[in-house]
Design an enzyme around this catalytic site. Structure first.
Site, mmCIF file in Angstrom:
data_model
loop_
_atom_site.group_PDB
_atom_site.id
_atom_site.type_symbol
_atom_site.label_atom_id
_atom_site.label_comp_id
_atom_site.label_asym_id
_atom_site.label_seq_id
_atom_site.Cartn_x
_atom_site.Cartn_y
_atom_site.Cartn_z
ATOM 1 N N CYS A 46 35.244 39.048 34.527
ATOM 2 C CA CYS A 46 36.656 38.970 34.107
ATOM 3 C C CYS A 46 37.132 37.519 34.066
ATOM 4 C CB CYS A 46 37.551 39.734 35.075
ATOM 5 S SG CYS A 46 37.085 41.434 35.291
HETATM 6 C C1 BEZ Z 1 33.215 41.519 36.946
HETATM 7 O O1 BEZ Z 1 34.225 41.163 36.363
HETATM 8 O O2 BEZ Z 1 32.315 40.739 37.155
HETATM 9 C C2 BEZ Z 1 33.052 42.956 37.390
HETATM 10 C C3 BEZ Z 1 34.143 43.698 37.767
HETATM 11 C C4 BEZ Z 1 33.960 44.991 38.218
HETATM 12 C C5 BEZ Z 1 32.684 45.546 38.270
HETATM 13 C C6 BEZ Z 1 31.592 44.790 37.854
HETATM 14 C C7 BEZ Z 1 31.774 43.500 37.404
#
Ligand code: BEZ
Length: 222
Positions: A46
């Site tokens: 994100c």
């Molecule tokens: C991420 O943004 O890296 C992420 C968020 C939730 C689950 C897996 C990855």
């Protein structure tokens, strides 16, 4: 709750965001909008996505598109995370998250837009409530949903593709054309099937008929 489909009116809502309280439809105004959810604050994928959207602010602005993020966290976390995003993103290029991020810790808006993760057992908060997935809604100035995409939490989105679809939609709204596979702005487009051969002669004098149902044409766009 019925699923939101292309052509539906994007549900209106009120929300607190990192840039103040908004009523969604008023905030969109006469612009296009990209509403995109991401699983959670302080998560790696994100962080890369929000930095990319921030760095591409001018690509969205040129197309009269406003961008707004949402995740199932509160305002205080969002505000701290924005500092991290700006710091990390600036390693690649100037990064300033200038778009609002909706605080949706109670999942009210994510539920309204069906953005919650039903599948990934790891994508939950400490209380076991599902986080959001990577959903994208492209909404036009009439507040109609024109594109929906849902990506898994594990895969960062391709914002080139989202901008490409916006280009295609905006060109299709102005001209009676569609766009072919892997099309990019500036490349030849397809004459819309609703355009008769007679009309095509006037509307697209440079068009080529490949098959009776497949006609392509160059198109000058501003
Ligand atoms: C991420 O943004 O890296 C992420 C968020 C939730 C689950 C897996 C990855």
């Amino acid at each position: 709750m019925p699923a939101l489909r292309l052509g539906n009116t994007a549900p209106n809502f009120e929300a607190d965001t990192t840039q103040g309280h908004i009523t969604f439809h008023d905030w969109i105004g006469d612009s296009w909008a990209v509403l995109f959810s991401h699983p959670g604050d302080f998560t790696p994928v994100c962080t890369t996505e929000l930095a990319e959207v921030a760095r591409r602010a001018s690509d969205f602005a040129q197309r009269n598109v406003k961008v707004i993020g949402i995740s199932a966290n509160g305002l205080e976390e969002h505000e701290k995370w924005v500092k991290d995003i700006n710091e990390w993103g600036s390693k690649v290029g100037p990064t300033d998250v200038g778009f609002p991020i909706i605080a949706d810790a109670d999942r009210k808006i994510s539920t309204l837009y069906d953005m919650l993760d039903e599948q990934d057992a790891t994508n939950k908060d400490a209380k076991g409530l599902p986080f959001t997935i990577r959903t994208v809604f492209v909404i036009d100035p009439k507040k109609t949903i024109r594109l929906t995409i849902a990506y898994p939490a594990s895969t960062g989105r391709n914002f080139d593709e989202i901008i490409r679809v916006i280009d295609s939609l905006q060109i299709g709204d102005k001209h009676r054309v569609t766009t072919p596979v892997n099309w990019k702005k500036g490349e030849d487009v397809i004459v819309h099937p609703s355009v008769s051969n007679e009309e095509a002669k006037t509307l697209f004098p440079e068009h080529t008929v490949h098959k009776p149902y497949l006609r392509t044409t160059p198109l000058k766009v501003e």
